[in-house]
Design an enzyme around this catalytic site. Structure first.
Site, PDB file in Angstrom:
ATOM      1  N   CYS A   2      49.610 -21.677   8.462  1.00  0.00           N
ATOM      2  CA  CYS A   2      49.138 -22.900   8.924  1.00  0.00           C
ATOM      3  C   CYS A   2      50.708 -23.770   9.392  1.00  0.00           C
ATOM      4  CB  CYS A   2      47.832 -23.868   8.077  1.00  0.00           C
ATOM      5  SG  CYS A   2      46.858 -22.944   7.693  1.00  0.00           S
ATOM      6  N   ARG A  27      53.204 -20.055  14.965  1.00  0.00           N
ATOM      7  CA  ARG A  27      52.924 -19.574  13.656  1.00  0.00           C
ATOM      8  C   ARG A  27      51.626 -18.956  13.744  1.00  0.00           C
ATOM      9  NH1 ARG A  27      55.965 -22.380   9.580  1.00  0.00           N
ATOM     10  NH2 ARG A  27      54.130 -22.654   8.263  1.00  0.00           N
ATOM     11  N   TRP A  75      45.219 -21.556  10.538  1.00  0.00           N
ATOM     12  CA  TRP A  75      45.287 -20.081  10.534  1.00  0.00           C
ATOM     13  C   TRP A  75      44.184 -19.735   9.328  1.00  0.00           C
ATOM     14  CZ3 TRP A  75      46.003 -14.989   8.223  1.00  0.00           C
ATOM     15  CH2 TRP A  75      46.270 -14.015   9.245  1.00  0.00           C
ATOM     16  N   ASN A 101      48.512 -26.300   3.619  1.00  0.00           N
ATOM     17  CA  ASN A 101      48.736 -24.700   4.141  1.00  0.00           C
ATOM     18  C   ASN A 101      48.912 -24.248   2.397  1.00  0.00           C
ATOM     19  OD1 ASN A 101      49.721 -22.525   4.893  1.00  0.00           O
ATOM     20  ND2 ASN A 101      51.921 -22.958   5.345  1.00  0.00           N
ATOM     21  N   GLY A 102      48.332 -23.082   2.555  1.00  0.00           N
ATOM     22  CA  GLY A 102      48.178 -22.136   1.106  1.00  0.00           C
ATOM     23  C   GLY A 102      46.821 -22.000   0.952  1.00  0.00           C
ATOM     24  N   GLU A 483      59.459   1.322  13.024  1.00  0.00           N
ATOM     25  CA  GLU A 483      59.540   0.186  13.778  1.00  0.00           C
ATOM     26  C   GLU A 483      59.076   0.355  15.242  1.00  0.00           C
ATOM     27  OE1 GLU A 483      59.449  -2.546  12.732  1.00  0.00           O
ATOM     28  OE2 GLU A 483      60.291  -3.857  14.506  1.00  0.00           O
ATOM     29  N   LYS A 487      56.283  -2.150  16.762  1.00  0.00           N
ATOM     30  CA  LYS A 487      56.478  -2.984  18.013  1.00  0.00           C
ATOM     31  C   LYS A 487      55.502  -2.627  19.047  1.00  0.00           C
ATOM     32  CE  LYS A 487      58.600  -5.664  16.834  1.00  0.00           C
ATOM     33  NZ  LYS A 487      58.557  -5.522  15.513  1.00  0.00           N
ATOM     34  N   GLU A 490      51.615  -4.014  17.848  1.00  0.00           N
ATOM     35  CA  GLU A 490      51.191  -5.310  17.665  1.00  0.00           C
ATOM     36  C   GLU A 490      51.412  -6.079  18.754  1.00  0.00           C
ATOM     37  OE1 GLU A 490      54.136  -7.558  14.979  1.00  0.00           O
ATOM     38  OE2 GLU A 490      55.765  -6.124  15.437  1.00  0.00           O
ATOM     39  N   HIS A 506      51.803  20.071   9.644  1.00  0.00           N
ATOM     40  CA  HIS A 506      50.807  20.063   8.359  1.00  0.00           C
ATOM     41  C   HIS A 506      49.567  19.154   8.592  1.00  0.00           C
ATOM     42  CE1 HIS A 506      54.009  22.090   6.240  1.00  0.00           C
ATOM     43  NE2 HIS A 506      54.923  21.327   6.650  1.00  0.00           N
ATOM     44  N   LYS A 606      53.211 -15.470  12.605  1.00  0.00           N
ATOM     45  CA  LYS A 606      54.972 -15.152  12.495  1.00  0.00           C
ATOM     46  C   LYS A 606      55.276 -15.341  10.782  1.00  0.00           C
ATOM     47  CE  LYS A 606      58.899 -14.591  13.561  1.00  0.00           C
ATOM     48  NZ  LYS A 606      59.310 -13.293  14.045  1.00  0.00           N
TER      49      LYS A 606
HETATM   50  C1  AGP Z   1      57.175  -7.635  12.635  1.00  0.00           C
HETATM   51  O1  AGP Z   1      57.133  -7.805  14.006  1.00  0.00           O
HETATM   52  C2  AGP Z   1      55.882  -8.390  12.146  1.00  0.00           C
HETATM   53  N1  AGP Z   1      55.575  -9.551  12.788  1.00  0.00           N
HETATM   54  C3  AGP Z   1      55.656  -8.509  10.739  1.00  0.00           C
HETATM   55  O2  AGP Z   1      55.415  -7.050  10.232  1.00  0.00           O
HETATM   56  C4  AGP Z   1      56.575  -9.102   9.793  1.00  0.00           C
HETATM   57  O3  AGP Z   1      58.109  -8.121   9.810  1.00  0.00           O
HETATM   58  C5  AGP Z   1      56.204  -9.090   8.204  1.00  0.00           C
HETATM   59  O4  AGP Z   1      55.349  -9.752   8.238  1.00  0.00           O
HETATM   60  C6  AGP Z   1      57.376  -9.432   7.330  1.00  0.00           C
HETATM   61  O5  AGP Z   1      57.814 -10.724   7.558  1.00  0.00           O
HETATM   62  P1  AGP Z   1      58.983 -11.504   7.049  1.00  0.00           P
HETATM   63  O6  AGP Z   1      60.140 -10.596   7.295  1.00  0.00           O
HETATM   64  O7  AGP Z   1      58.850 -12.653   7.501  1.00  0.00           O
HETATM   65  O8  AGP Z   1      58.903 -11.214   5.405  1.00  0.00           O
END
Ligand code: AGP
Length: 611
Positions: A2, A27, A75, A101-102, A483, A487, A490, A506, A606
């Site tokens: 949030c 965010r 969020w 937030n939390g 990775e 990418k 997501e 396998h 984020k």
């Molecule tokens: C990566 O593109 C994602 N947004 C997500 O996997 C991110 O790397 C993960 O949530 C970890 O975030 P951080 O590096 O802020 O801890």
């Protein structure tokens, strides 16, 4: 997840709150709202949807006059996204508003107690309990400051709170525990925010609240207390990010801007740490004796930061000749990990606020391990709870899909391997100089790849219609494929899997059929022939292959594969630093072709500050 913004000062609060919330949009959120105190009256507007909806609803804030206010982008964690569950939450008396937030972990228990005292609840949220609890204690003790302290003593869990009360139209209350909250010291007033991006238009003079602290902000200043009510003096930080650094800088999306920033980001992250050809970590407090005495090494992280750790495992084991265990933070924290005194846990996090990673850090610390974190956000919670923190200095990363943070995290991990290996005597002079020179050459080599981005755009247009994509590779190429696959998933919402090439036979190879897109990574040159045999293997089942390889191998690969993406060659251990750039661009351009919301992908945020 949030976003929180608060203001108290001499200007109208609502426009400042709306502007600050806009800068926190990245965010991820599903609803928003603001509460403003004016003429001893509390006015609240909140609504599901984007901030434009709230802005129109309040006539750009004009409907809420007053110089004290709090705002929030939500969020959802407890309760679905809707107007009622949106923040701010207001007490039954209508005098108190709260943004949060939390997660309040004991909210059900508190809610039941308040219901028995005659309180009614409108929302499904844990946050409304905070507002009603304040109402209750305020009724009981008649002093709002004391009511806030009573509430903080009653709630358990994680919170960053902004609180206003109509009876005190000149001040705002803020508290934090396990969720980020910072204070902004301005000319025309004072601020709270979840992160600095919301404030740099108004002030660059900030301080980070610590767990257990309570702040009282007025137009004239900020007073901070610890849980024992002792006044606290905070270290101020000057934020030197330019406001356009948090803007798109002319690119269509933050993600593309941040991909293009990687050469500079790598340079910024490494230049000051290589002096006269030697790796220097002035920000590391470990003595050579402590480094030589390190027991086990763990790398703990989530998502892309975890993928950096998978690359790091291969490279650190090569350089340090000892086991390195890489763990998903969400698994590590519940696995009763075999870690203790003398062991080193390397925690990687861009935001420095990922709750799973923070919990894993605390678990390791509790067991006596030393914590070294690699973090982008200065002063973030993970940074402040680590024994050592290496900042990546990548600047604000706004796009949800990380790019420059991933690259700079990896660069620091590679530098750390060279530094430790030299001290441990496991890295020879040739490897040392090859790695240092290779890292220094990365920015220029990345620039070379970025200049070819239109070639990648063309390849992306030929790949954008696939609904299932496999990334395959061996060793460092497998680590990198994780990775590349994430990418793509997501931001384009295409189903994708990353697979160790040698493992395909396998079982999973049964999924390869005519036209299946396979992105084969053959960058790690010591295993090029193996990579080539896997290309042949999937082509025999009808796969359509796009191969990434180094320039020197492009001709050989092109004899077998119609789509080849050659990139510059570097020290084998550094090849993923270059290989990730075309994979980021490929995902970006495919998502562009598919019309996806690239900077704010669905369901993602984020900073993941919930379990
Ligand atoms: C990566 O593109 C994602 N947004 C997500 O996997 C991110 O790397 C993960 O949530 C970890 O975030 P951080 O590096 O802020 O801890």
């Amino acid at each position: 997840m949030c976003g929180i913004v608060g203001f108290v000062g001499s200007e109208q609060a609502a426009p400042i709150l709306l502007d600050g919330l806009r800068r926190l949009e990245y965010r991820g959120y599903d609803s928003s709202g603001i509460a403003v105190c004016g003429d001893c009256e509390l006015r609240v507007k909140k609504v599901r949807g984007r901030l434009d909806v709230l802005s129109e609803l309040t006539h750009q804030g004009a409907d809420l006059p007053g110089t004290l206010g709090i705002g929030h982008t939500r969020w959802a964690t407890h309760g679905e996204p809707n107007d009622v569950n949106a923040h701010p939450h207001v007490s039954s008396s209508g005098r108190i508003a709260v943004v949060h937030n939390g997660i309040i972990e004991n909210y059900m228990e508190l809610k039941n107690q308040l219901i028995q005292k005659g309180y009614t609840f409108r929302s499904e949220t844990d946050t409304e309990v905070v507002a009603q609890l304040l109402d209750y204690y305020y009724d009981q003790c008649g002093d709002f400051f004391e009511a806030v302290m009573c509430m903080l003593n009653a709630v358990d869990g994680a919170y960053a709170l902004g609180i206003v009360c109509a009876d005190y139209p000149d001040r705002m209350y803020a508290a934090r525990k396990d969720a980020p909250l910072l204070l902004g010291y301005g000319e025309g007033g004072n601020y709270i925010a979840s992160d600095v991006t919301a404030l740099i238009r108004y002030t660059r003079d900030i301080a980070y609240m610590d767990d257990g602290e309570l702040a009282i902000l007025s137009a004239g200043g900020i007073r901070i207390y610890d849980r024992q009510m002792r006044p606290v003096e905070k270290e101020h930080h000057h934020v030197d990010w330019e406001i356009d650094a948090a803007e798109k800088g002319g690119y269509a999306h933050f993600m593309l801007k941040e991909i293009m920033e990687q050469p500079r980001a790598i340079r910024d992250a490494t230049a000051a740490r290589i002096q006269n050809g030697r790796v220097v970590f002035s920000d590391l407090n470990m003595t050579p004796e402590q480094i030589r005495a390190i027991g086990k090494i763990y790398i703990v992280a989530c998502g892309s930061s975890y993928h950096v750790g998978v690359v790091g495992k291969y490279n650190l084991e090569r350089m340090l000749r000892r086991n390195v265990e890489v763990c998903l933070a969400s698994e590590f924290r519940y696995s009763d990990p075999i870690v203790g005194e003398g062991d080193l846990v390397i925690v990687i996090s861009q935001s420095g606020e990922t709750l799973d990673t923070m919990a894993a850090l605390r678990e390791a610390k509790k067991r006596g391990a030393r914590i070294l974190s690699i973090v982008n956000v200065v002063g973030s919670s993970i940074a402040r709870e680590s024994d050592d923190v290496l900042y990546t200095w990548a600047g604000p990363e706004i796009a949800v899909a990380t790019t420059k943070a991933y690259s700079t995290q990896m660069a620091l991990l590679n530098l750390l391997g060279v530094y430790f290996g030299d001290i441990m005597g496991t890295v020879d002079y040739e490897t040392y100089t090859d790695m240092v020179r290779g890292i220094q050459a990365l920015p220029e080599q990345m620039e070379e790849i970025l200049l070819r981005r239109e070639e990648i755009h063309t390849l992306a247009q030929e790949c954008a219609h696939h609904e299932d994509v496999f990334f395959i590779g061996r060793n460092l190429d497998y680590a990198l494929s994780l990775e590349g696959s994430l990418k793509l998933k997501e931001i384009s919402y295409i189903h994708s899997e990353a697979y160790a090439s040698g493992e395909l036979k396998h079982g999973t190879i049964s999924l390869i059929e005519d036209g299946t897109l396979v992105i084969a990574l053959s960058l790690y040159d010591p295993l090029f022939d193996k990579a080539m045999s896997n290309v042949v293997e999937v082509q025999a089942r009808g796969a359509r292959v796009l191969a990434l390889t180094i320039d020197r191998r492009a001709a050989a690969m092109a004899e077998r594969v119609p789509m080849v993406l050659p990139i510059p060659e570097t020290e084998p251990m550094l090849q993923p630093q270059l290989g990730v750039v075309p994979l980021q661009l490929l995902a970006y351009y495919i998502a562009l072709e598919r019309g996806c919301d690239i900077d704010k992908p669905r369901n993602l945020a984020k900073s993941v500050t919930v379990e």
